[in-house]
Design an enzyme around this catalytic site. Structure first.
Site, PDB file in Angstrom:
ATOM      1  N   PRO A 106       0.752  -1.202  -0.014  1.00  0.00           N
ATOM      2  CA  PRO A 106       0.210   0.033  -0.023  1.00  0.00           C
ATOM      3  C   PRO A 106       0.776   1.246   0.139  1.00  0.00           C
ATOM      4  O   PRO A 106       1.504   1.418   0.917  1.00  0.00           O
ATOM      5  CB  PRO A 106      -1.013  -0.178   1.519  1.00  0.00           C
ATOM      6  CG  PRO A 106       0.199  -1.032   2.396  1.00  0.00           C
ATOM      7  CD  PRO A 106       1.011  -1.734   1.369  1.00  0.00           C
ATOM      8  N   ASP A 141      -2.181   3.085   2.468  1.00  0.00           N
ATOM      9  CA  ASP A 141      -1.600   3.020   3.798  1.00  0.00           C
ATOM     10  C   ASP A 141      -1.949   4.234   4.275  1.00  0.00           C
ATOM     11  O   ASP A 141      -1.559   5.385   3.628  1.00  0.00           O
ATOM     12  CB  ASP A 141      -0.147   3.102   3.798  1.00  0.00           C
ATOM     13  CG  ASP A 141       0.689   2.839   5.036  1.00  0.00           C
ATOM     14  OD1 ASP A 141      -0.108   2.861   5.891  1.00  0.00           O
ATOM     15  OD2 ASP A 141       1.858   2.873   5.131  1.00  0.00           O
ATOM     16  N   TRP A 174       4.030   0.577  10.314  1.00  0.00           N
ATOM     17  CA  TRP A 174       4.569  -0.571   9.327  1.00  0.00           C
ATOM     18  C   TRP A 174       3.801  -1.986   9.745  1.00  0.00           C
ATOM     19  O   TRP A 174       3.914  -2.703   8.856  1.00  0.00           O
ATOM     20  CB  TRP A 174       6.218  -0.676   9.703  1.00  0.00           C
ATOM     21  CG  TRP A 174       6.969   0.418   8.940  1.00  0.00           C
ATOM     22  CD1 TRP A 174       7.517   1.213   9.482  1.00  0.00           C
ATOM     23  CD2 TRP A 174       7.152   0.410   7.492  1.00  0.00           C
ATOM     24  NE1 TRP A 174       8.136   2.084   8.516  1.00  0.00           N
ATOM     25  CE2 TRP A 174       8.007   1.460   7.333  1.00  0.00           C
ATOM     26  CE3 TRP A 174       6.517  -0.455   6.393  1.00  0.00           C
ATOM     27  CZ2 TRP A 174       8.256   1.594   5.978  1.00  0.00           C
ATOM     28  CZ3 TRP A 174       7.119   0.066   5.009  1.00  0.00           C
ATOM     29  CH2 TRP A 174       7.797   0.994   4.817  1.00  0.00           C
ATOM     30  N   GLN A 197      11.993  -1.218   0.987  1.00  0.00           N
ATOM     31  CA  GLN A 197      11.186  -2.004   1.600  1.00  0.00           C
ATOM     32  C   GLN A 197      11.582  -3.325   2.301  1.00  0.00           C
ATOM     33  O   GLN A 197      10.864  -3.867   3.098  1.00  0.00           O
ATOM     34  CB  GLN A 197      10.012  -2.327   0.980  1.00  0.00           C
ATOM     35  CG  GLN A 197       9.290  -1.256   0.470  1.00  0.00           C
ATOM     36  CD  GLN A 197       8.501  -0.333   1.437  1.00  0.00           C
ATOM     37  OE1 GLN A 197       7.952  -0.982   2.333  1.00  0.00           O
ATOM     38  NE2 GLN A 197       8.377   0.784   1.370  1.00  0.00           N
ATOM     39  N   TRP A 232       8.250  -3.130   4.528  1.00  0.00           N
ATOM     40  CA  TRP A 232       7.153  -4.098   4.329  1.00  0.00           C
ATOM     41  C   TRP A 232       7.612  -5.444   4.099  1.00  0.00           C
ATOM     42  O   TRP A 232       7.047  -6.424   4.626  1.00  0.00           O
ATOM     43  CB  TRP A 232       6.486  -3.619   3.060  1.00  0.00           C
ATOM     44  CG  TRP A 232       5.279  -4.141   2.743  1.00  0.00           C
ATOM     45  CD1 TRP A 232       4.059  -4.315   3.660  1.00  0.00           C
ATOM     46  CD2 TRP A 232       4.647  -4.765   1.634  1.00  0.00           C
ATOM     47  NE1 TRP A 232       2.931  -4.795   2.974  1.00  0.00           N
ATOM     48  CE2 TRP A 232       3.584  -5.395   1.766  1.00  0.00           C
ATOM     49  CE3 TRP A 232       5.308  -5.091   0.375  1.00  0.00           C
ATOM     50  CZ2 TRP A 232       2.639  -6.059   0.836  1.00  0.00           C
ATOM     51  CZ3 TRP A 232       4.586  -5.790  -0.563  1.00  0.00           C
ATOM     52  CH2 TRP A 232       3.113  -6.159  -0.275  1.00  0.00           C
ATOM     53  N   LYS A 285      20.248  11.568  -6.770  1.00  0.00           N
ATOM     54  CA  LYS A 285      18.958  11.045  -6.135  1.00  0.00           C
ATOM     55  C   LYS A 285      18.211  12.320  -6.501  1.00  0.00           C
ATOM     56  O   LYS A 285      18.390  13.455  -6.303  1.00  0.00           O
ATOM     57  CB  LYS A 285      19.138  10.917  -4.568  1.00  0.00           C
ATOM     58  CG  LYS A 285      18.105  10.402  -3.942  1.00  0.00           C
ATOM     59  CD  LYS A 285      18.120  10.141  -2.416  1.00  0.00           C
ATOM     60  CE  LYS A 285      16.835   9.746  -1.736  1.00  0.00           C
ATOM     61  NZ  LYS A 285      16.923   9.496  -0.299  1.00  0.00           N
ATOM     62  N   LYS A 307      13.192  17.476  -4.436  1.00  0.00           N
ATOM     63  CA  LYS A 307      12.729  18.844  -4.765  1.00  0.00           C
ATOM     64  C   LYS A 307      13.701  19.842  -4.840  1.00  0.00           C
ATOM     65  O   LYS A 307      13.694  20.523  -5.461  1.00  0.00           O
ATOM     66  CB  LYS A 307      11.488  19.065  -3.758  1.00  0.00           C
ATOM     67  CG  LYS A 307      10.148  18.285  -3.953  1.00  0.00           C
ATOM     68  CD  LYS A 307       9.120  18.648  -3.145  1.00  0.00           C
ATOM     69  CE  LYS A 307       7.937  17.810  -3.419  1.00  0.00           C
ATOM     70  NZ  LYS A 307       7.288  17.636  -2.147  1.00  0.00           N
TER      71      LYS A 307
END
Length: 1089
Positions: free
Chosen positions: A54, A93, A551, A588, A592, A633, A636
């Site tokens: 999610p 999520d 989590w 993750q 997750w 990477k 913004k």
RNA sequence: GGGGCAGUAGCCUAAUCUGGUUCUUGGCAGUCGGCUUAUAUCCGACGUAUUGCGGGUUCAAAUCCCGUCUGCCCUACCA
């Protein structure tokens, strides 16, 4: 699906603006409910279980989400095309700190006191709402990139049914004795009254350079006749009242040095006497200056020494939860690996409540935890005249003063270092042991490690490395968060006797406290209302204030998405467990992937859970981060974020997906370079679109073509049987790669098939067959062959590039439904012909060499040559080249009249040369390798020939005789230079470059054809337009050529008539073509009809 | 601070696990040439690499080992 006329052309914009075609398909899929009806059709099919991780919808989806979604979609579509039902339930999520922070910002408030003042109910309502801010973005982008997901019935982690399942899980942990209360040392803001997550600590400006006290303190050793003390250093004097131990490094040497006791100002150094103090040997010089060493010992030999606490205040102890404190362990020296001797004294003051390392030392040694500074950051007791209630930072000075008066302060200074501050209110943070709930995952460590071995990790090193090591170092899972917007922990505790109860569902709660209010909500604050009397002591059971680590929410999705184990949810969850496949980003691994694994492993151990043995997911495909084109990477701040919408609307979703899936290794960081997408578009998709254009143009004209009545394969020419075979090998390879989750491999196989085989060889070599002459069996055959190849390409590409494959499919099989509802074809063994494929590989090699020879001889391909000569060193290759097929292909492609000779390589044209095979010989001769290699290098061609024929050859090296076996050497062919020869080491090729009048004339005619055709095209004539052509040559050879090859010229230029220039009609296009030394040709032509 | 991954031409990339000789593979961009009325591709030729740096092991190192530098990721944050 939309029914097109069979073999309809693709829209004009298909290559230039793929987004148009794709958006039309998105609309059609939606309008016709293609996904839904496909799912309905597969209702009873065997399942391929997929779990969607999610995302949080309170941020916009980025290009890295497109990457992960392309992977997931490709695998799911592939399995669907294998006939499985792949349930693709969306999920959201919705809980967590980032959501809360977003709302705080929006409301212009910050910190817990302000949230409480605003009202927790209102605050949480805002959180709930804010989660859906970008829901549309997510759904639209997913749909646009072709990620099919059931958004109508998603799981939402804040839903009552979801929370109830999570409660059930948490209650099961508690009842199994695996949930316990403890403390966690975390950065804490006394003013806001909350711990900060590492994420918050990472906010800009959190760390500031401040001037802090730096004090050296003497701890007096108990029972030492010599009056020894231990010298420790700290920059946080306020933690000294909470001291519980001293730590030394076990392997580090320490010295007992004579030190001068501190004196009053003005008094002479040493006048207060001397004392013996322990300090790390490596630090003695720096801290003490000149000193006298009395004794030396290793750190571990100091362990166990007792010392007097600095203050006699009654400092309260807190229950660490994770261990039962042993008071006899208090105020002693312990060893700890983390102690360094780069600064301080090598003896570290331990205050478990205020340091993570300290906490760890206390846990290992079962030390009690003293806590003189409370949650508000103020002293809770009077210490040495410093009153309770003093702010911790303000206590530093006063405490140091006291120690100085009592002669325990050895040295004091100010030292600048960076110290964390609350990013909201700028208050200096302190590390603080706050109450927390833990899951005892460390007790399931072995089982988790065992189950992990059964997981198919792609790539495998994630499973054994990053994830495996994480499991090996597993520590208990802190699941509580002192926040507001999250699943409330279903743990109630008694305010009288500390009894605990867990609640595993709504009904259980009702049983405990009677009816729940109508507007009851499974979130704070209403969840904090129900209380009941304690069964043991009559006190009140109240809910633990904290909410759950989100989590855990996501790791509970296999169960909670179906409301397991309540009602019908039990069966639904069981049907979707375990997962055959999951895929997410590398980040993750400890998120997750871990939470799924931990919760799944726990449930395994419960006999009544009804879950099959084995890990919760069987295969896990991990993708790397997406970086910008320079490997930086995306952020913004740098403004290098790639907008997925922009990329998709410019290049199309197919190209973006294909680019992401086919370039580089999936798990490595991927640089996102728009130039790469452009290349994919041009090379792969452009070629496919053009191939379709070619096929559809002629298939619609060729009325005799009926794909339902295939020409028997054995009646088709070899070139057709070759493409048919390649089609089948490609089916086999793509299926195998997709089955194996090698998406990049599948892409590569398809690129090669479409670009090299289908387009650049088959279509190019066979163009004329598609339009020339009457409808014959041969013409029928090429249509079938190309049709089948394109059909296979559309089916095989469907999981990877769902749009273009659909567009082609709908035109190749109108009325058969979406390509995504089809079953993938099985490779047809009867169409496979490995010999033909092998022969074609040889043909390609010969053609390449032939072109190189032409290049060097400055003979353009339009100039026919008399003959090509080939020598092959491999009997098998020779045999393949002897087939008429191979000869026909080579001669046609190279524009050569005949194979002059084709024979085994006798070494006459090129010399044979032996080269040492290091890999084999190295093992045999070892140290002699260098001289052996030199000797082999010098071997005569005759010896090399013998070796190649399989005969052993003895050689002399440094007085030793070595029997060279054929496998010890590689035989190469080297050109001698008598005339121009090309070789790749196995084949030797040369051309008969003698040109006679006949050949020269034909060359000129062909040159003329090409020029005239270029003119036709320039003047906008179509392929099928016929012309009247008028020519006049200025040059003897040209004139002869025009006459002799008139028929060829007429046929190739679509000229209905060929006449003299003088008879050219008015309005004809005229041009003068320059043939260099051969002269010129005046051309005039006019379109007929 | 700890753990992991990576460093090969102007740029990207293969070969690294399992050392071999493949004067380091392929591509992009550049130059030149060729094929082609499917105009999308394709083919040939031409540079540039002491495989980040320094040691070691070995007959042999891009590959294995040690050290070091740089970048990224995860994790923790120090008396």
């Amino acid at each position: 699906m939309a029914v097109h006329e069979r073999f309809a052309p693709l829209p004009e914009s298909a290559a230039a603006r793929p987004a148009e075609l794709e958006e039309a398909l998105v609309a059609a899929w939606r309008a016709e409910g293609v996904f839904e009806s496909l799912q309905a059709a597969r209702k009873d099919a065997p399942r391929f279980v997929f779990w969607e991780g999610p995302p949080t919808a309170n941020g916009k989806p980025g290009i890295h989400h497109v990457f992960a979604r392309a992977i997931k979609d490709a695998v799911c579509r592939h399995r669907t095309m294998l006939g499985r039902l792949v349930v693709r339930k969306a999920g959201w999520d919705t809980h967590g700190l980032p959501v809360e922070l977003g709302v705080e910002k929006e409301l212009g408030i910050s910190g817990k006191p302000q949230i409480e003042a605003y009202g927790v109910a209102r605050f949480n309502a805002r959180c709930k709402e804010s989660v859906w801010r970008y829901k549309q973005d997510w759904e639209k982008l997913s749909e646009r990139i072709g990620y099919w997901l059931d958004y109508a019935d998603p799981y939402v982690t804040y839903d009552d049914s979801y929370v109830e399942s999570v409660w059930h899980l948490l209650a099961r942990f508690h009842r199994a004795g695996l949930a316990y209360r403890g403390k966690k040392v975390l950065p804490y803001c006394g003013r806001c009254g909350t711990g900060l997550s590492s994420h918050e600590l990472g906010q800009p400006g959190a760390y500031k350079e401040v001037l802090d006290p730096s004090v050296h303190v003497r701890f007096k050793v108990v029972g030492s006749a010599r009056g020894e003390s231990l010298l420790a250093w700290t920059t946080t004097p306020w933690t000294l009242p909470s001291n519980i131990a001293l730590a030394v490094h076990p392997q580090e040497p320490y010295v007992l040095a004579k030190i001068y006791l501190p004196v009053q100002k003005g008094a002479e150094k040493g006048s207060a006497g001397t004392e013996l103090a322990w300090i790390a040997k490596a630090r003695a010089q720096a801290v003490l200056g000149a000193h006298e060493v009395v004794e030396e010992r290793l750190g571990r030999e100091l362990a166990g020494l007792s010392y007097q606490p600095l203050f006699d205040a009654e400092v309260p102890c807190v229950d660490p939860g994770a261990w039962k404190p042993d008071t006899s362990a208090l105020h002693k020296v312990w060893t700890a690996e983390y102690v360094t001797t780069t600064d301080g004294t090598g003896i570290v003051h331990q205050a478990a409540a205020y340091g993570v390392d300290d906490w760890e030392v206390a846990r290992r040694n079962r030390l009690p935890v003293k806590q003189a500074v409370g949650a508000e950051g103020r002293l809770v007791v009077d210490v040495a005249g410093v009153p309770a209630g003093t702010f911790f930072k303000d206590a530093d000075e006063a405490l140091s003063e006291d120690l100085k008066r009592r002669g325990l302060l050895f040295k004091k200074a100010k030292e600048p270092h960076s110290y964390p501050h609350c990013w909201r209110c700028d208050t200096p943070l302190f590390y603080y042991a706050a109450p927390a709930w833990y899951l005892r995952t460390s007790s399931m460590k072995q089982r988790m490690i065992e189950l992990n071995r059964e997981v198919r990790w792609i790539p495998p090193e994630i499973g054994s490395g990053r994830f495996g090591e994480w499991l090996e170092n597993n520590i208990d899972w802190n699941i509580s968060r002192d926040r507001y917007w999250g699943t409330p922990l279903p743990y109630w505790t008694c305010d009288g006797c500390d009894a605990e109860e867990s609640i595993g569902g709504k009904d259980e709660l009702v049983l405990k406290c009677g009816r729940l209010p109508d507007a009851f909500d499974f979130h704070k604050p209403s969840i904090d209302e129900p209380t009941w009397p304690c069964a043991k002591c009559g006190g009140t059971m109240r809910r633990t204030k904290s909410v759950l680590d989100c989590w855990f929410d996501s790791g509970a999705m296999p169960y909670a998405q179906w409301h397991w184990p309540f009602g019908a949810g039990r069966a639904k969850a069981e049907a979707q467990y375990p997962a055959d496949f999951i895929a997410e980003g590398l980040d993750q691994t400890r998120g997750w992937f871990y939470t799924l694994h931990a919760i799944g492993t726990f449930l395994q151990s419960l006999p009544d859970a009804g879950l099959p043995p084995g890990p919760p997911y069987k295969a896990c495909l991990v993708n790397g981060l997406v970086l910008d084109k320079d490997g930086v990477k995306m952020s913004k701040r740098l403004g290098n974020i790639v907008d997925p919408w922009q990329a998709v609307s410019e290049h199309g979703a197919d190209a973006v997906r294909w680019y992401l899936l086919s370039s580089g290794a999936t798990h490595l960081p991927k640089r996102f370079d728009p130039a790469g997408i452009l290349e994919v578009r041009r090379k792969h998709f452009g070629t496919l679109v053009n191939s379709w254009k070619f096929f559809s143009d002629y298939a619609r004209l060729g009325k005799g073509f009926d794909p339902a009545r295939p020409a028997p394969i054995h009646e088709r020419p070899e070139i057709d049987r070759w493409l048919a075979s390649r089609t089948q090998s490609t089916i086999a390879e793509v299926r195998a790669r997709m089955d194996d989750y090698d998406l990049a491999g599948a892409c590569r196989a398809l690129e090669q098939f479409v670009g090299d085989d289908l387009s650049n060889w088959y279509i190019r070599r066979n163009r004329a067959r598609f339009w020339k002459g009457e409808w014959t069996a041969d013409r029928d055959a090429c249509f079938h062959t190309l049709h089948d190849a394109l059909r296979a390409a559309a089916l095989l590409m469907a999981p990877l590039a769902p749009f273009l494959s659909e567009a082609i499919w709908l035109r190749i099989a109108p009325g058969a439904g979406s390509v995504h509802a089809q079953l993938l074809p099985e490779p047809r063994a009867e169409l496979l012909d490995h010999e033909l494929e092998g022969a074609m590989r040889l043909v390609v090699r010969l053609v390449e060499m032939g072109r190189a020879l032409r290049e060097r001889a400055k003979l353009g391909i339009r100039q026919p040559l008399r003959a090509i000569h080939v020598r092959a060193s491999d009997a098998r290759a020779l045999e393949l080249l002897r087939t008429g097929f191979a000869a026909e292909q080579v001669l046609g492609e190279l524009n050569i009249k005949a194979i002059g000779s084709l024979a085994a390589d006798d070494g006459a044209v090129c010399s044979l040369k032996a080269k040492a095979n290091f890999r084999v010989l190295g093992k045999k001769v070892g140290g002699l390798m260098k001289s052996v290699a030199a000797t082999i290098d010098a071997l005569p061609a005759e010896a090399a020939a013998r070796l190649r024929s399989g005969v052993a050859v003895p050689i002399e090296v440094e007085g030793r005789t070595i029997e060279l076996a054929p496998e010890d050497v590689e035989i190469r062919v080297e050109t001698s230079g008598a005339f121009d020869v090309e070789t790749d080491g196995r084949l030797v090729v040369w051309l008969d470059a003698d040109l006679d009048e006949e050949l020269l004339g034909e060359g000129l005619a062909r040159e003329l054809n090409s020029r005239v055709n270029a003119l036709r095209k320039e003047s906008g004539l179509g392929v099928e337009d016929r012309i009247a052509l008028h020519l006049e040559a200025d040059g003897a050879r040209l004139a002869v050529a025009l006459q002799r090859h008139a028929a060829l010229i007429q046929a190739e230029t679509m000229a209905a008539s060929l006449g003299a220039l003088a008879s050219a009609p008015a309005g004809a296009t005229r041009c003068r073509l320059d043939f260099g030394p051969e002269g010129r040709v005046e051309v005039a032509f006019k379109k007929l009809g």
